[in-house]
Design an enzyme around this catalytic site. Structure first.
Site, PDB file in Angstrom:
ATOM      1  N   ARG A 100      67.583  33.272  10.088  1.00 21.98           N
ATOM      2  CA  ARG A 100      68.361  32.129   9.753  1.00 21.98           C
ATOM      3  C   ARG A 100      69.514  32.542   8.681  1.00 21.98           C
ATOM      4  NH1 ARG A 100      65.233  27.265  11.005  1.00 21.98           N
ATOM      5  NH2 ARG A 100      63.284  27.649  11.435  1.00 21.98           N
ATOM      6  N   SER A 107     104.772  16.568 -23.038  1.00 20.60           N
ATOM      7  CA  SER A 107     103.842  16.099 -22.055  1.00 20.60           C
ATOM      8  C   SER A 107     104.340  16.727 -20.720  1.00 20.60           C
ATOM      9  CB  SER A 107     104.283  14.353 -21.996  1.00 20.60           C
ATOM     10  OG  SER A 107     103.275  14.177 -20.796  1.00 20.60           O
ATOM     11  N   CYS A 146     101.141  13.986 -17.999  1.00 16.60           N
ATOM     12  CA  CYS A 146     101.301  12.761 -17.588  1.00 16.60           C
ATOM     13  C   CYS A 146     101.730  12.914 -15.706  1.00 16.60           C
ATOM     14  CB  CYS A 146     102.326  11.859 -18.089  1.00 16.60           C
ATOM     15  SG  CYS A 146     104.037  12.793 -18.261  1.00 16.60           S
ATOM     16  N   MET A 164      76.365  27.549  10.545  1.00 17.10           N
ATOM     17  CA  MET A 164      76.294  29.089  11.015  1.00 17.10           C
ATOM     18  C   MET A 164      75.000  29.057  11.931  1.00 17.10           C
ATOM     19  SD  MET A 164      77.118  31.159   7.449  1.00 17.10           S
ATOM     20  CE  MET A 164      76.293  29.932   6.440  1.00 17.10           C
ATOM     21  N   LYS A 166      69.043  29.380   0.972  1.00 23.83           N
ATOM     22  CA  LYS A 166      67.749  29.376   1.372  1.00 23.83           C
ATOM     23  C   LYS A 166      66.793  30.469   1.145  1.00 23.83           C
ATOM     24  CE  LYS A 166      68.161  28.827   5.967  1.00 23.83           C
ATOM     25  NZ  LYS A 166      67.823  27.461   6.096  1.00 23.83           N
ATOM     26  N   TYR A 192      95.599  15.364 -24.508  1.00 24.20           N
ATOM     27  CA  TYR A 192      95.127  14.195 -23.656  1.00 24.20           C
ATOM     28  C   TYR A 192      95.763  14.365 -22.268  1.00 24.20           C
ATOM     29  CZ  TYR A 192     100.128  12.761 -24.214  1.00 24.20           C
ATOM     30  OH  TYR A 192     101.553  12.797 -23.970  1.00 24.20           O
ATOM     31  N   HIS A 218     106.683   9.184  -2.624  1.00 24.48           N
ATOM     32  CA  HIS A 218     106.911   8.015  -3.407  1.00 24.48           C
ATOM     33  C   HIS A 218     105.725   7.007  -2.909  1.00 24.48           C
ATOM     34  CE1 HIS A 218     108.569   3.861  -3.910  1.00 24.48           C
ATOM     35  NE2 HIS A 218     109.041   4.314  -5.134  1.00 24.48           N
ATOM     36  N   GLY A 262      74.073  23.535   9.058  1.00 29.53           N
ATOM     37  CA  GLY A 262      74.363  23.842  10.359  1.00 29.53           C
ATOM     38  C   GLY A 262      75.791  24.252  10.818  1.00 29.53           C
ATOM     39  N   ARG A 297      65.995  22.629  -1.120  1.00 33.96           N
ATOM     40  CA  ARG A 297      67.163  22.663  -1.658  1.00 33.96           C
ATOM     41  C   ARG A 297      67.220  21.467  -2.543  1.00 33.96           C
ATOM     42  NH1 ARG A 297      70.132  22.928   3.992  1.00 33.96           N
ATOM     43  NH2 ARG A 297      69.592  20.946   4.872  1.00 33.96           N
TER      44      ARG A 297
END
Length: 895
Positions: free
Chosen positions: A91, A778, A846, A102, A22, A866, A451, A100, A335
């Site tokens: 503020r 991997s 992976c 604080m 701000k 990768y 799982h 909103g 902003r």
């Protein structure tokens, strides 16, 4: 000496870390020459110093007084001056927007002596008393700790007594009376009086806003948004301007473009004769911003001009707050505006087309998380009631189907054309057919890496895990929600995998146009065209390849359509389910080599067929086949269920089933207290004769078959759970022996690189030695995280992760985003030592982290070649890999 206060004229938007968003943006607008009420900002450093000691930082009061004096001189009025008081707003303003979360205190400087002066100079007695009422109410709750509901109750009581619908209809006398009620309330609740000293009001208000950084809602917001707790908030002190001075005044909020779609246009709300907080509080109905053109044409034209200036300057969608005070327009805040995922991608391309930003900056302004939101169907919950249960949002999307409670029923109903939701306490590999058949998976146990969650994400299935408030009774085929709702099998439910919510009945779905594009590649318009452009830009920039975790030809083909450059993980254990389970059981139960060999020989052509289909779908691209990883007991029936069935048969005097008796003996023989750290992975291959050979032979023969068909198979063999180089050396010798046999028998040279998963800390710490036997690494980051932390990933998320997140032990689950300090350090060691021993070592990942946006950036920086993830995460990984490369060039705009 540390400086704690800056005038608006001294700052700029590049000082947000010090002045907060701000304060930095108010300074920037001041520098642009826009009409900003003058003021100053107490820095985030002052906040941190105050929070660390609990005392006002030395020198802060002197600096505030000096800047206040300058403000009074420019205004020609003093704070609290009896005949014409200067009033101030106080503020919050954090570095990262926390709307909103604080505190704010308005009208600082009013007291019993100055209210009459304000009434006289404004010519509006009601306005003066309303301003005083707001101050006492805000100060009492924010600074003095009085329950805000007590003030609201007093206001409601007065409105009822006067017979008016809202506070706008209260007159000056009513408001003067309300001020006295409020002051009495403060004395009763705190034992002290509302302070009449304007200087004390200002000092205490500043410190109260500092303290609000650690308020409950601010802390909750930071946890959810992963904002660090140690940033602190700045405080802006600004001369008050008033939109509640009559018909020629008002306040509003404006966006330079539509924050929902990103399209150009005039968007916002205006409220005549009102202060800014009235606009957002909803106490009166606003009018569309376009209505301002009729109410105040001059202010409207100036506002449009200022909005254009700000959008060109910030080169982005701007969110603006303004007030008109008796025909004079004041800009109170700007902003970079929050926007939907759709708007983010639209803006990324449209602003580039308009020349405001480059295409690279556009790429930097979108995220994989936003792309994921565009890919999955959504529920239209505008007309639905509250969910009957909430759980962990494990795999995003929205799905509707009839609740079923076992895999076989899910398959049966799905084959009959019915959409189903598989509901279990938790899933096992046995449930895979049902998961494939279901639209969604719902479990009462488990977390984001259980799982159910891992497999569902891999298949792109909606999944909510750990819905502990559901009592799932698979025996009676129903579940009961905490509110008493009972859902019987066949009852339709709606599962929101993005929000972790479960609704009764069928909630309407909104299709994803982005997913249709990714599936078909058809030409598109609107946001889908923007997504396509951004992805092409990311692909052109990224260094990381993106592969997919896929276990079937169908998944492989889908991954390729989504842009995968190969398969980084093919889990062969998923090929041992269904009708093949009996063969696996025979292999396990075998008491001699001949019986075991017969079972393996029967499995071989089935595996070869799978491998052939996957290699065909990924022809010309690498396919990494992981040898069998889980412990064999997972392929046997449940231990307790077997024991119960055999005991029941014995109780009835029946002869026990010999096969089930043998199965129970095998289950008991293989039982482990912690099977994930037991006989699995490479260990299994070294102690079960023929298992590795069968899998390698099936793959080698699939390579021969594809080569004969004119294909270009690129198979790689990955040995799981290696902890010592000797394990890999033994496994590799077996692999190379079988490859040589198939090559000689077929006359087709079969060469498959052999590598390993780095998923144990010891493997990472001895990577230099292991690289002597491995042609690629991997990282299996699921198990590497589990074994590094000592967490059982199937148990801990629901057990204590919520408490750990709440207490700040970590800001995000380490199974969701890679733990850079611990697991990430192991990755770094393994990369460095592995490549030191073998410079051409190919390295990828992976685990689940391969599709996590933040983790992709880490893997780019760590030098991996990768990432591999579920097919449905491939577009997200492509986007983030491009953004990671962009960050490395310094071409982003820093947002």
């Amino acid at each position: 000496m540390v400086r704690y206060v800056y005038d608006f004229q001294e700052g700029g938007r590049d000082m947000a870390d010090l002045l907060g968003g701000k304060g930095a943006n108010l300074a920037e607008m001041t520098r642009l020459g826009l009409p900003v009420p003058p003021g100053f900002t107490a820095t985030t450093e002052a906040c941190r110093a105050y929070l660390a000691t609990g005392a006002e930082p030395e020198g802060l009061s002197r600096e505030v007084s000096r800047h206040l004096a300058a403000l009074e001189e420019s205004a020609g009025r003093r704070l609290g001056q009896a005949d014409d008081p200067l009033l101030l707003s106080v503020r919050s303003g954090a570095q990262v927007s926390m709307p909103g979360m604080m505190e704010t205190v308005l009208d600082i400087g009013l007291n019993d002596d100055s209210v009459p002066g304000l009434a006289e100079v404004s010519g509006n007695e009601r306005f003066a008393w309303d301003s005083y009422r707001r101050l006492v109410q805000m100060f009492g709750s924010t600074v003095m700790g009085v329950d805000a509901a007590l003030f609201e109750d007093a206001l409601t009581l007065l409105k009822e007594e006067r017979g008016v619908p809202d506070d706008v209809h209260l007159d000056a006398g009513d408001l003067a009376r309300l001020v006295e009620t409020y002051k009495d309330l403060i004395r009763r609740e705190t034992g002290e009086s509302f302070p009449q000293s304007p200087a004390e009001q200002l000092q205490r208000a500043i410190l109260a806003v500092f303290e609000s950084w650690n308020g409950e809602r601010a802390r909750l917001y930071r946890r959810r948004e992963h904002i660090p707790d140690d940033l602190g908030t700045a405080v802006t002190v600004q001369r008050m301007v008033f939109g509640n001075l009559g018909h020629d005044s008002g306040s509003g909020v404006a966006f330079t473009r539509d924050p929902a779609t990103g399209r150009p246009g005039l968007y916002g709300d205006y409220l005549p004769d009102a202060q800014g907080e009235d606009v957002v509080a909803g106490i009166r109905n606003t009018v569309p911003l376009a209505e301002l053109e009729r109410l105040d044409p001059s202010s409207y034209r100036r506002l449009l001009d200022h909005m254009g200036t700000l959008e060109r300057h910030y080169r982005d969608l701007c969110d603006i707050e303004f007030t008109i005070e008796r025909g004079t327009l004041w800009m109170l805040q700007t902003r970079v505006g929050k926007r939907t995922a759709e708007a983010a991608f639209t803006l990324a391309t449209e602003l580039a087309d308009e020349g405001l930003i480059t295409s690279r900056e556009g790429l930097d302004r979108v995220s994989g998380e936003e792309l994921a939101r565009l890919m999955f169907p959504r529920f239209d919950t505008s007309a639905t009631g509250a969910p009957i249960a909430r759980g962990i949002p494990a795999s995003p999307g929205a799905a509707v189907g009839a609740a079923v409670f076992d895999s076989a029923e899910a398959v049966r109903r799905a084959e009959a054309g019915e959409k189903v939701v598989l509901v279990r306490q938790e899933t096992t590999p046995d449930d895979l057919p049902g998961m494939v058949a279901a639209q969604a998976v719902l479990t009462s146990r488990g977390g984001k890496t259980s799982h159910a969650a891992v497999v569902a994400r891999g298949m792109g299935k909606v999944c909510v895990c750990g819905a502990e408030e559901l009592a799932v009774d698979t025996g009676r085929r129903r579940f009961t929600a905490r509110d008493g709702t009972v859902v019987e099998e066949g009852t339709v439910v709606s599962v929101d995998g993005s929000a972790g919510a479960v609704y009764p009945g069928a909630v309407p779905l909104v299709d994803s146009a982005v997913m249709r594009y990714l599936e078909t590649g058809e030409s598109t318009e609107g946001v889908v065209a923007s997504v396509a452009r951004v992805l092409r830009g990311a692909d052109a920039l990224r260094r990381l390849e993106v592969r997919a975790n896929a276990d079937t030809p169908e998944d492989a083909a889908r991954a390729r359509r989504f842009g995968a450059q190969g398969i980084g993980l093919c889990r062969t254990e998923h090929m041992f389910l269904g009708e093949r389970r009996k063969l696996v059981e025979e292999m396990i139960l075998a008491t001699d080599d001949a019986t075991r060999d017969r079972a393996l020989d029967a499995l071989l052509p089935l595996q070869r067929r799978d491998f052939t289909g996957i290699l065909e779908a990924m022809d010309g691209l690498p396919v990494t086949i992981r040898l069998l990883d889980p412990p064999l007991h997972e392929f046997l029936p449940d231990r307790t269920g077997l024991a119960v069935r055999l005991a029941a048969a014995e109780a009835r005097g029946e002869r026990p089933d010999p096969r089930e008796t043998a199965l129970l003996d095998a289950v008991n023989r293989m039982h482990e207290e912690n099977p994930m750290l037991g006989l699995r992975g490479v260990r299994l291959g070294l102690v079960v004769p023929g298992l590795v050979a069968m899998q390698v032979r099936a793959l080698a023969e699939a390579v021969v078959e594809r080569t004969a068909a004119g294909g270009s198979p690129m198979a790689e063999i990955m040995v799981p759970l290696v902890g010592a180089v000797e394990e890999l050396r033994l496994a590799r010798a077996e692999v190379e022996r079988v490859l040589a046999e198939v090559s000689e028998a077929s006359g087709v040279p079969v060469t498959c690189p052999v590598g390993t998963m780095i998923e144990l800390p010891r493997a990472a710490l001895t990577a230099g030695r292991i690289a002597g036997e491995a042609e690629f690494f991997s990282f299996g980051t699921n198990d590497l995280t589990q074994t590094s932390w000592g967490f059982s990933r199937d148990d801990v998320e629901a057990a204590f992760f919520p408490a750990y997140l709440d207490k700040g032990v970590f800001s995000v689950s380490p199974f969701e985003t890679l733990d850079r300090e611990g697991v990430g350090r192991l990755v770094g060691i393994a990369v460095a030592e592995g490549r030191a021993a073998r410079p051409d070592l190919k390295i990828g990942v992976c685990g689940e982290h391969g599709g996590d946006p933040d983790s992709v950036h880490f893997f780019h920086g760590a030098g991996l070649d990768y990432v591999s993830c579920s097919p449905f995460r491939v577009p997200v990984a492509r986007l983030e890999a491009g953004r990671a490369a962009l960050a490395g060039t310094g071409d982003g705009d820093g947002r």
